[in-house]
Design a protein around this motif. Structure first.
Motif, PDB file in Angstrom:
ATOM      1  N   ASN A  39     -18.847  -0.678   1.060  1.00 14.37           N
ATOM      2  CA  ASN A  39     -18.003   0.394   0.514  1.00 14.37           C
ATOM      3  C   ASN A  39     -16.828  -0.233  -0.235  1.00 14.37           C
ATOM      4  O   ASN A  39     -15.678  -0.191   0.209  1.00 14.37           O
ATOM      5  N   LEU A  40     -17.127  -0.808  -1.389  1.00 18.76           N
ATOM      6  CA  LEU A  40     -16.133  -1.635  -2.073  1.00 18.76           C
ATOM      7  C   LEU A  40     -14.966  -0.835  -2.627  1.00 18.76           C
ATOM      8  O   LEU A  40     -13.819  -1.294  -2.585  1.00 18.76           O
ATOM      9  N   SER A  41     -15.236   0.338  -3.158  1.00 18.41           N
ATOM     10  CA  SER A  41     -14.146   1.145  -3.705  1.00 18.41           C
ATOM     11  C   SER A  41     -13.173   1.570  -2.605  1.00 18.41           C
ATOM     12  O   SER A  41     -11.947   1.475  -2.763  1.00 18.41           O
ATOM     13  N   GLU A  42     -13.715   2.026  -1.479  1.00 17.69           N
ATOM     14  CA  GLU A  42     -12.866   2.423  -0.358  1.00 17.69           C
ATOM     15  C   GLU A  42     -12.133   1.217   0.218  1.00 17.69           C
ATOM     16  O   GLU A  42     -10.973   1.318   0.646  1.00 17.69           O
ATOM     17  N   ALA A  43     -12.799   0.078   0.209  1.00 17.79           N
ATOM     18  CA  ALA A  43     -12.160  -1.145   0.698  1.00 17.79           C
ATOM     19  C   ALA A  43     -10.965  -1.504  -0.170  1.00 17.79           C
ATOM     20  O   ALA A  43      -9.898  -1.883   0.346  1.00 17.79           O
ATOM     21  N   GLU A  44     -11.112  -1.395  -1.497  1.00 20.19           N
ATOM     22  CA  GLU A  44     -10.000  -1.686  -2.409  1.00 20.19           C
ATOM     23  C   GLU A  44      -8.805  -0.788  -2.119  1.00 20.19           C
ATOM     24  O   GLU A  44      -7.661  -1.243  -2.062  1.00 20.19           O
ATOM     25  N   ASP A  45      -9.066   0.502  -1.932  1.00 24.30           N
ATOM     26  CA  ASP A  45      -7.983   1.438  -1.624  1.00 24.30           C
ATOM     27  C   ASP A  45      -7.319   1.093  -0.294  1.00 24.30           C
ATOM     28  O   ASP A  45      -6.095   1.214  -0.138  1.00 24.30           O
ATOM     29  N   THR A  46      -8.129   0.662   0.652  1.00 30.30           N
ATOM     30  CA  THR A  46      -7.601   0.329   1.979  1.00 30.30           C
ATOM     31  C   THR A  46      -6.755  -0.930   1.929  1.00 30.30           C
ATOM     32  O   THR A  46      -5.697  -1.010   2.573  1.00 30.30           O
ATOM     33  N   TYR A  47      -7.196  -1.930   1.172  1.00 24.89           N
ATOM     34  CA  TYR A  47      -6.384  -3.143   1.013  1.00 24.89           C
ATOM     35  C   TYR A  47      -5.040  -2.808   0.357  1.00 24.89           C
ATOM     36  O   TYR A  47      -3.997  -3.346   0.749  1.00 24.89           O
ATOM     37  N   ALA A  48      -5.077  -1.923  -0.647  1.00 27.35           N
ATOM     38  CA  ALA A  48      -3.831  -1.529  -1.314  1.00 27.35           C
ATOM     39  C   ALA A  48      -2.897  -0.828  -0.337  1.00 27.35           C
ATOM     40  O   ALA A  48      -1.675  -1.089  -0.318  1.00 27.35           O
ATOM     41  N   LEU A  49      -3.458   0.023   0.500  1.00 29.59           N
ATOM     42  CA  LEU A  49      -2.653   0.723   1.508  1.00 29.59           C
ATOM     43  C   LEU A  49      -2.100  -0.263   2.531  1.00 29.59           C
ATOM     44  O   LEU A  49      -0.942  -0.148   2.960  1.00 29.59           O
ATOM     45  N   ALA A  50      -2.907  -1.239   2.915  1.00 30.11           N
ATOM     46  CA  ALA A  50      -2.462  -2.255   3.873  1.00 30.11           C
ATOM     47  C   ALA A  50      -1.300  -3.064   3.306  1.00 30.11           C
ATOM     48  O   ALA A  50      -0.312  -3.322   4.005  1.00 30.11           O
ATOM     49  N   ALA A  51      -1.421  -3.461   2.037  1.00 31.08           N
ATOM     50  CA  ALA A  51      -0.349  -4.241   1.410  1.00 31.08           C
ATOM     51  C   ALA A  51       0.931  -3.425   1.314  1.00 31.08           C
ATOM     52  O   ALA A  51       2.030  -3.928   1.595  1.00 31.08           O
ATOM     53  N   ALA A  52       0.797  -2.157   0.935  1.00 23.40           N
ATOM     54  CA  ALA A  52       1.982  -1.296   0.818  1.00 23.40           C
ATOM     55  C   ALA A  52       2.636  -1.086   2.182  1.00 23.40           C
ATOM     56  O   ALA A  52       3.873  -1.094   2.294  1.00 23.40           O
ATOM     57  N   ALA A  53       1.818  -0.895   3.211  1.00 24.55           N
ATOM     58  CA  ALA A  53       2.364  -0.688   4.555  1.00 24.55           C
ATOM     59  C   ALA A  53       3.019  -1.958   5.089  1.00 24.55           C
ATOM     60  O   ALA A  53       4.048  -1.909   5.772  1.00 24.55           O
TER      61      ALA A  53
END
Length: 265
Positions: free
Chosen positions: A158-172
């Motif tokens: 699930n690469l697209s969802e993974a990208e969004d999750t990494y972005a959220l992780a970095a922001a958090a």
């Protein structure tokens, strides 16, 4: 040399190999600690037999097995027992659904991910984060869980969802958890310009803080892009999340910046 002029693969692989401990180093340093953990496991099994309803004993056994599996892998044979112990702890903590519960479920997800069960890991990690959201818990406390969820989603495709999750992780993680911030950016396939500029500020501040630390001397050949906001850099340098981090985490941030500049050419 600037990122866009460096010898791409060679430099980055060299950075990672020279900055991070290898399994050989673990093997050389770990026997005494691993032996102690083996003894702890035996004692914890005995104590649990006497107090089967004690969630903290189950949790201690789970984390001990988890750490032992990292120090001295045995082909995954400990993972089943560690999973059982984590689940026993969660069952005992179930009525509380506290921050401890969320972190234990996050640990279980990380264990399953490391045990080649990414689908099960995704389920546990998503449930832990959903619970944190329901309780309005500060997301930065769970940046590591977000990062592991990104890894698990990547593993299942699930690469697209993974990208969004990494972005959220970095922001958090920004301002709180340097390791999760750096690794989340390094794991992304692409980074937006604003995120790259922010990362360059953080990396500059961290390099100034660590100064001439010997184990980071190799980074002198990986020059950072020129950053704007020198006042922000000075402010970042004084912040606790940078001062308390392991300097090796800085390598992942350089890796993320290298990827950004290489892909933007």
């Amino acid at each position: 040399m600037p990122y866009h002029k460096c010898k791409c693969g060679l430099l980055l692989f060299w950075l990672l190999l020279h900055a991070l401990p290898t399994w050989h180093h673990h093997a050389a340093a770990a026997p005494t600690e691993a032996h102690k953990l083996d003894q702890d496991v035996v004692q914890l099994r005995t104590r649990i037999a006497k107090e089967p309803g004690n969630p903290l004993l189950h949790l201690e056994l789970a984390t001990t097995l988890h750490k032992l599996n990292h120090l001295k892998p045995d082909g995954g044979r400990r993972i089943s027992e560690a999973e059982t112990a984590y689940r026993a702890a969660l069952k005992s903590l179930g009525q509380q659904k506290s921050a401890l519960y969320i972190n234990v479920q996050g640990n279980l997800g990380a264990l399953l991910l490391g045990g080649n069960q990414p689908e099960a890991a995704v389920a546990e990690l998503q449930q832990a984060l959903a619970l944190a959201q329901q309780q309005d818990q500060p997301l930065h406390q769970y940046a590591g869980i977000l990062f592991n969820l990104g890894k698990a989603l990547t593993t299942v495709g699930n690469l697209s969802e993974a990208e969004d999750t990494y972005a959220l992780a970095a922001a958090a993680a920004y301002g709180h958890d340097f390791g999760s911030y750096s690794k989340a950016l390094a794991a992304k396939r692409s980074i937006e310009k604003a995120a790259a500029e922010q990362a360059a500020q953080v990396a500059t501040a961290a390099r100034q803080h660590f100064g001439k630390l010997q184990k980071l001397a190799f980074l002198k050949d990986a020059q950072l892009p020129q950053v704007t906001g020198s006042a922000e850099v000075q402010n970042l340098k004084q912040q606790d999340w940078i001062q308390r981090t392991d300097a090796v985490e800085l390598v992942w941030l350089h890796f993320a910046l290298f990827n950004y500049h290489h892909r933007s050419q």
